[in-house]
Design a protein around this motif. Structure first.
Motif, PDB file in Angstrom:
ATOM      1  N   LEU A 239     112.607  76.260 -76.888  1.00 50.05           N
ATOM      2  CA  LEU A 239     113.215  76.752 -77.864  1.00 50.05           C
ATOM      3  C   LEU A 239     113.016  78.284 -77.755  1.00 50.05           C
ATOM      4  O   LEU A 239     113.758  79.132 -78.272  1.00 50.05           O
ATOM      5  N   LEU A 240     112.051  78.888 -77.259  1.00 45.26           N
ATOM      6  CA  LEU A 240     111.764  79.936 -76.804  1.00 45.26           C
ATOM      7  C   LEU A 240     113.069  80.471 -75.865  1.00 45.26           C
ATOM      8  O   LEU A 240     113.613  81.809 -76.194  1.00 45.26           O
ATOM      9  N   VAL A 241     113.148  79.541 -74.812  1.00 47.58           N
ATOM     10  CA  VAL A 241     114.256  80.071 -74.037  1.00 47.58           C
ATOM     11  C   VAL A 241     115.630  80.109 -74.507  1.00 47.58           C
ATOM     12  O   VAL A 241     116.495  81.166 -74.234  1.00 47.58           O
ATOM     13  N   GLU A 242     115.874  79.296 -75.405  1.00 46.62           N
ATOM     14  CA  GLU A 242     117.202  79.436 -76.180  1.00 46.62           C
ATOM     15  C   GLU A 242     117.403  80.540 -76.954  1.00 46.62           C
ATOM     16  O   GLU A 242     118.312  81.051 -76.834  1.00 46.62           O
TER      17      GLU A 242
ATOM     18  N   THR B 224     101.582  86.168 -69.552  1.00 45.17           N
ATOM     19  CA  THR B 224     100.851  87.185 -69.922  1.00 45.17           C
ATOM     20  C   THR B 224     100.262  86.868 -71.175  1.00 45.17           C
ATOM     21  O   THR B 224      98.995  87.597 -71.710  1.00 45.17           O
ATOM     22  N   ARG B 225     100.700  86.321 -72.066  1.00 45.13           N
ATOM     23  CA  ARG B 225     100.028  85.987 -73.576  1.00 45.13           C
ATOM     24  C   ARG B 225      99.318  84.754 -73.592  1.00 45.13           C
ATOM     25  O   ARG B 225      98.300  84.836 -74.283  1.00 45.13           O
TER      26      ARG B 225
ATOM     27  N   ALA C 225     112.584  92.034 -73.983  1.00 45.41           N
ATOM     28  CA  ALA C 225     112.177  92.714 -75.322  1.00 45.41           C
ATOM     29  C   ALA C 225     112.132  91.731 -76.396  1.00 45.41           C
ATOM     30  O   ALA C 225     112.937  90.824 -76.583  1.00 45.41           O
ATOM     31  N   VAL C 226     110.808  91.772 -77.026  1.00 48.12           N
ATOM     32  CA  VAL C 226     110.659  90.703 -78.098  1.00 48.12           C
ATOM     33  C   VAL C 226     110.172  91.283 -79.299  1.00 48.12           C
ATOM     34  O   VAL C 226     109.516  92.309 -79.419  1.00 48.12           O
TER      35      VAL C 226
ATOM     36  N   MET D  91     109.041  87.302 -83.188  1.00 52.35           N
ATOM     37  CA  MET D  91     109.077  86.134 -82.084  1.00 52.35           C
ATOM     38  C   MET D  91     107.837  86.159 -81.457  1.00 52.35           C
ATOM     39  O   MET D  91     107.453  85.154 -81.058  1.00 52.35           O
ATOM     40  N   GLU D  92     106.857  87.165 -81.336  1.00 47.34           N
ATOM     41  CA  GLU D  92     105.564  86.958 -80.973  1.00 47.34           C
ATOM     42  C   GLU D  92     105.097  86.041 -81.590  1.00 47.34           C
ATOM     43  O   GLU D  92     104.063  85.184 -81.177  1.00 47.34           O
TER      44      GLU D  92
END
Length: 202
Positions: A64-67, A152-153, A171-172, A176-177
């Protein structure tokens, strides 16, 4: 009188909770259900489970993040191409998420099984069996961006190390984060993934 020895072939199919039996050597689109994919991916851990948080960071949440990242990079993507992005790791509901170093050790056999499954999944949802080169390139960029953020997160990578392996960070937004980079419970990941697939399928 000679007795014939019956040779038993190893089982090459996976039984799903839906009752379907998916043959890994010759997968049929008729044996693929979105509920099975969502259930499986929500329980497959990215980074071999080596992430922080009370829950695993699942392949369903990653997808879902990739999409989302792909759509931010290419806002003109239609529903079918967004669906292809969302399904890019769908074979892992059967074969699991092997980390890249282990895939390199195994070699081509893993990739061949993965591609057969992805082709069957695409056919099940009315997509071309093979992804175009242009869309593959977009998926790779979005996938690498997601990997950087997860590394990294959640997975303990330093920024410089992550940049070396996954390239420049995307860039997010703060939203989103908060939403995509805090691991969800499996039930949440399963429901959100299934809902998104069904919405894109129409």
């Amino acid at each position: 009188m000679k007795t014939q020895t019956r040779i038993s072939l190893p089982r090459a199919w996976q039984r799903m909770l839906s009752g379907r039996r998916l043959d890994l050597l010759d997968p049929s689109a008729l044996d693929i259900e979105v509920e099975d994919i969502a259930h499986g991916l929500a329980r497959v851990a990215r980074w071999n489970g080596q992430t922080s948080g009370a829950h695993i960071f699942s392949v369903a949440q990653h997808s879902l993040l990739v999409e989302t990242l792909a759509h931010r990079r290419a806002p003109g993507l239609d529903r079918s191409r967004r669906l292809a992005v969302l399904l890019h790791d769908a074979p892992e509901y059967v074969i699991g998420d092997m980390i890249s170093p282990f895939k390199a050790v195994i070699g081509g056999d893993y990739k061949a099984v993965e591609l057969r499954l992805l082709s069957a999944i695409h056919r099940r949802f009315g997509l071309p069996a093979e992804t175009s080169a242009e869309l593959k390139a977009l998926i790779k960029v979005a996938d690498s961006g997601a990997a950087y953020l997860e590394a990294t997160r959640l997975a303990g990578f330093e920024a410089a190390e992550a940049r070396r392996f996954f390239g420049r960070p995307p860039a997010v937004s703060a939203t989103m984060e908060r939403d995509f980079l805090k691991p969800w419970p499996a039930e949440t990941a399963e429901a959100r993934y299934a809902e998104r697939v069904k919405k894109l399928v129409g």
